[in-house]
Design a protein around this motif. Structure first.
Motif, PDB file in Angstrom:
ATOM      1  N   UNK A   1     -14.513   8.812 -11.053  1.00 41.00           N
ATOM      2  CA  UNK A   1     -14.926   7.479  -9.644  1.00 41.00           C
ATOM      3  C   UNK A   1     -13.949   6.798  -9.457  1.00 41.00           C
ATOM      4  N   UNK A   2     -13.195   5.879 -10.350  1.00 39.88           N
ATOM      5  CA  UNK A   2     -12.074   5.135 -10.224  1.00 39.88           C
ATOM      6  C   UNK A   2     -11.013   5.616  -9.212  1.00 39.88           C
ATOM      7  N   UNK A   3     -10.564   7.013  -9.513  1.00 36.67           N
ATOM      8  CA  UNK A   3      -9.691   7.282  -8.670  1.00 36.67           C
ATOM      9  C   UNK A   3      -9.817   7.193  -7.364  1.00 36.67           C
ATOM     10  N   UNK A   4     -11.230   7.874  -7.262  1.00 37.67           N
ATOM     11  CA  UNK A   4     -11.855   7.795  -5.512  1.00 37.67           C
ATOM     12  C   UNK A   4     -11.551   6.346  -5.469  1.00 37.67           C
ATOM     13  N   UNK A   5     -12.473   5.489  -6.166  1.00 41.56           N
ATOM     14  CA  UNK A   5     -12.458   4.109  -5.088  1.00 41.56           C
ATOM     15  C   UNK A   5     -11.531   3.302  -5.324  1.00 41.56           C
ATOM     16  N   UNK A   6     -10.419   3.879  -6.013  1.00 37.95           N
ATOM     17  CA  UNK A   6      -8.854   3.146  -5.850  1.00 37.95           C
ATOM     18  C   UNK A   6      -8.081   3.906  -4.430  1.00 37.95           C
ATOM     19  N   UNK A   7      -8.072   5.317  -4.479  1.00 36.89           N
ATOM     20  CA  UNK A   7      -7.427   5.629  -3.072  1.00 36.89           C
ATOM     21  C   UNK A   7      -8.448   5.366  -2.149  1.00 36.89           C
ATOM     22  N   UNK A   8      -9.285   5.128  -2.129  1.00 37.31           N
ATOM     23  CA  UNK A   8      -9.957   4.902  -0.648  1.00 37.31           C
ATOM     24  C   UNK A   8      -9.904   3.715  -0.448  1.00 37.31           C
ATOM     25  N   UNK A   9      -9.746   2.424  -1.564  1.00 41.15           N
ATOM     26  CA  UNK A   9      -9.244   1.290  -1.535  1.00 41.15           C
ATOM     27  C   UNK A   9      -8.061   1.476  -0.269  1.00 41.15           C
ATOM     28  N   UNK A  10      -7.213   1.962  -0.941  1.00 38.18           N
ATOM     29  CA  UNK A  10      -6.025   2.319  -0.219  1.00 38.18           C
ATOM     30  C   UNK A  10      -5.767   2.522   0.813  1.00 38.18           C
ATOM     31  N   UNK A  11      -6.523   4.246   1.098  1.00 37.54           N
ATOM     32  CA  UNK A  11      -6.647   4.655   2.730  1.00 37.54           C
ATOM     33  C   UNK A  11      -7.273   3.022   3.783  1.00 37.54           C
ATOM     34  N   UNK A  12      -8.135   2.392   3.268  1.00 37.33           N
ATOM     35  CA  UNK A  12      -9.026   1.461   3.978  1.00 37.33           C
ATOM     36  C   UNK A  12      -7.007   1.014   4.312  1.00 37.33           C
ATOM     37  N   UNK A  13      -6.835   0.148   3.823  1.00 46.43           N
ATOM     38  CA  UNK A  13      -5.626  -0.909   3.336  1.00 46.43           C
ATOM     39  C   UNK A  13      -4.729  -0.342   4.481  1.00 46.43           C
ATOM     40  N   UNK A  14      -4.176   0.712   4.522  1.00 46.43           N
ATOM     41  CA  UNK A  14      -3.495   1.384   5.398  1.00 46.43           C
ATOM     42  C   UNK A  14      -3.570   1.380   6.458  1.00 46.43           C
ATOM     43  N   UNK A  15      -5.204   1.492   7.014  1.00 49.72           N
ATOM     44  CA  UNK A  15      -5.937   1.438   8.412  1.00 49.72           C
ATOM     45  C   UNK A  15      -6.119  -0.085   8.385  1.00 49.72           C
ATOM     46  N   UNK A  16      -5.734  -1.050   7.880  1.00 55.15           N
ATOM     47  CA  UNK A  16      -5.899  -2.068   7.972  1.00 55.15           C
ATOM     48  C   UNK A  16      -7.373  -2.848   8.072  1.00 55.15           C
ATOM     49  N   UNK A  17      -8.237  -1.900   7.868  1.00 51.40           N
ATOM     50  CA  UNK A  17      -9.909  -1.940   7.871  1.00 51.40           C
ATOM     51  C   UNK A  17      -9.823  -2.871   5.913  1.00 51.40           C
ATOM     52  N   UNK A  18      -9.357  -4.313   6.642  1.00 44.64           N
ATOM     53  CA  UNK A  18      -9.378  -4.814   4.667  1.00 44.64           C
ATOM     54  C   UNK A  18     -10.243  -5.574   4.461  1.00 44.64           C
ATOM     55  N   UNK A  19     -11.878  -5.608   5.319  1.00 39.04           N
ATOM     56  CA  UNK A  19     -13.114  -5.643   5.260  1.00 39.04           C
ATOM     57  C   UNK A  19     -13.900  -4.773   3.612  1.00 39.04           C
ATOM     58  N   UNK A  20     -13.396  -4.093   4.583  1.00 36.22           N
ATOM     59  CA  UNK A  20     -13.938  -2.757   3.183  1.00 36.22           C
ATOM     60  C   UNK A  20     -13.541  -2.754   2.487  1.00 36.22           C
ATOM     61  N   UNK A  21     -12.054  -1.915   2.283  1.00 39.20           N
ATOM     62  CA  UNK A  21     -11.204  -2.622   1.142  1.00 39.20           C
ATOM     63  C   UNK A  21     -11.341  -2.893   0.333  1.00 39.20           C
ATOM     64  N   UNK A  22     -11.883  -4.313   0.554  1.00 35.14           N
ATOM     65  CA  UNK A  22     -12.174  -5.615  -0.451  1.00 35.14           C
ATOM     66  C   UNK A  22     -13.209  -5.488  -1.366  1.00 35.14           C
TER      67      UNK A  22
END
Length: 489
Positions: free
Chosen positions: A207-228
């Motif tokens: 679960x942590x692997x998936x959350x971390x990569x999802x957060x990184x994908x959000x940051x790379x797209x500048x979807x900062x609210x979702x990433x946070x």
């Protein structure tokens, strides 16, 4: 396990021809039976073997790590001479073209990973058994992982959720970046909602692997609210923490430790050869990074590629405990220990200490191809800095951003005297600088630069061109006009 591929065949043709072969440790060969691709995945064993095949391509991601440093301002290519692995040399000098064997390898191997995950997912409804949902979630994590690498390196890429077939290259378009990320997000949301923080086996996604990569994908797209949101959830509820002693993170005894959110597993128990580097079970980047003609304590010798620049070494403050863990000053080391070494092309006097070979490994076969050092693909420190960036650049909370940034800095200096209280754009700069220092040698620098519009700090970088790599020429040719080359190539 071993997965065989045929070199020099364009990937969308290759992927139709090849699935996998496994050693007898994983497949019962008695009785021998015949199957084809359309009547596989009818048992739990079939699904487990298919998942092993999808994981196996992670080992070829050593190329993403070494290229991600060489193409950045952190390191020079090095090697024996200016023609030693010419593909890396061209990438370092920013003169790479669509005819580059290393770019072709990266494309082939990441798409092979996508296709192996897609193969399993295509037949996911064939049979039910307890635990199948975990296998499906892990396969979707892996597909997202490979596609994330592809979209980072190449921008728009062909997108498919089932196996690629002959002819797809002439009919399936390169999907827009936002569509690729949409599939990545969907896969990772599914995986994070299905998996637990405890893996059923060391090295498998959680679960942590998936959350971390999802957060990184959000940051790379500048979807900062979702990433946070997703990264904060991981930080607050996950089982991860910073290891107290930074000096131990990259030693074997700390593999898969509390700071490791996702780690690519390697072993020194199987031999390897240059005729099929992606077949190696060892971390090839480690041998390539190694000290040329080394004779001394602690380390093994290697090919002296990926050598840090003096500027990268001097980017650290003198009392930053990370500097001499991340970068080995070979002259200082030799003076302290009496070690001897040779000098290769573009010798800087520095080596990527995190990923150079240690003594004591089995090194079955060629020692430079079978190093067991795991690749720490996502560390908790990376998660903290991504969260800090999301809170700051998203205008959400500079106070929270400072807290996450300073957790990393406090460990780096062993005190609280180096905390940062800046806000706004100054804090943004501090966070991005901290990512360089904390993640030096781990393959992230180039992407941090280009996604924040700072690629021009790389010598030879051309804005509007070098943010992505060229699609390999063979792929363009086989698409018969269906795919257009990236701008500038």
């Amino acid at each position: 396990m071993k997965i065989k591929t045929i070199k020099k065949i364009p990937v969308l043709v290759l992927l139709i021809l090849v699935y996998l072969s496994c050693t007898d440790d994983f497949v019962d060969r008695n009785p021998v039976y015949s199957i084809d691709s359309e009547n596989y995945f009818n048992s739990e064993d079939d699904f487990n073997n298919g998942l092993i095949a999808a994981y196996d391509l992670l080992q070829s991601t050593y190329i993403n790590n070494i290229m991600g440093e060489i193409v950045s301002d952190n390191t020079l290519c090095g090697g024996e001479s200016a023609t030693d692995v010419i593909g890396y040399q061209q990438i370092d000098d920013m003169i790479h073209t669509p005819v580059n064997d290393q770019v072709q390898n990266l494309w082939n191997w990441m798409f092979a990973g996508v296709n192996r995950a897609n193969y399993l997912l295509e037949f996911q409804n064939n049979v039910d058994f307890e635990g199948k949902d975990i296998i499906i979630a892990e396969a979707r994590f892996l597909r997202a992982y490979y596609y994330f690498e592809l979209v980072k390196w190449f921008g728009p890429v062909p997108l498919k959720e089932t196996r690629f077939q002959l002819g797809d290259e002439t009919t399936i378009p390169r999907s827009p970046v936002e569509d690729v990320y949409a599939l990545i997000e969907a896969d990772l949301i599914y995986a994070s909602n299905t998996l637990s923080y405890t893996a059923p086996q060391v090295g498998r996604a959680t679960k942590g692997s998936a959350q971390a990569l999802l957060g990184k994908a959000y940051v790379y797209q500048e979807k900062f609210s979702q990433a946070a949101i997703v990264l904060d959830n991981l930080i607050q509820n996950g089982p991860y923490d910073l290891i107290t002693d930074y000096d131990t993170i990259f030693e074997n005894e700390q593999e898969n430790g509390v700071e490791s959110v996702f780690e690519v597993q390697y072993t020194d128990a199987e031999g390897a050869g240059f005729e099929c580097l992606q077949c190696s079970e060892g971390n090839i980047a480690v041998g390539f990074n190694g000290i040329r003609n080394y004779n001394g304590p602690l380390f093994d010798s290697g090919f002296s590629f990926n050598v840090p620049t003096e500027e990268a070494y001097l980017a650290y403050e003198e009392d930053d405990l990370r500097r001499d863990v991340a970068i080995l000053n070979i002259e200082t080391w030799a003076a302290q220990t009496g070690a001897t070494y040779g000098t290769g092309y573009e010798h800087t006097g520095y080596y990527n200490r995190k990923y150079i070979a240690r003594q004591g490994d089995l090194n079955t076969g060629d020692q430079n191809l079978t190093n067991p050092n795991n690749y720490r693909a996502i560390r908790f420190a990376d998660v903290l800095l991504l969260a800090a960036e999301a809170y700051n650049r998203g205008g959400l909370s500079d106070v929270t951003a400072q807290q996450y940034l300073n957790r990393v800095r406090n460990r780096a200096f062993g005190d609280t005297d180096h905390e940062i209280s800046a806000t706004g754009a100054t804090l943004t700069t501090a966070i991005l600088n901290e990512r360089r220092l904390e993640l030096m040698g781990e393959g992230h620098r180039f992407f941090d630069l280009v996604r924040t519009g700072n690629g021009s700090v790389i010598p030879g970088f051309v804005d509007g061109k070098h943010e992505v790599f060229p699609i390999p020429l063979e792929e363009i040719q086989f698409s018969n006009g269906n795919w257009q080359q990236n701008p500038g190539y």
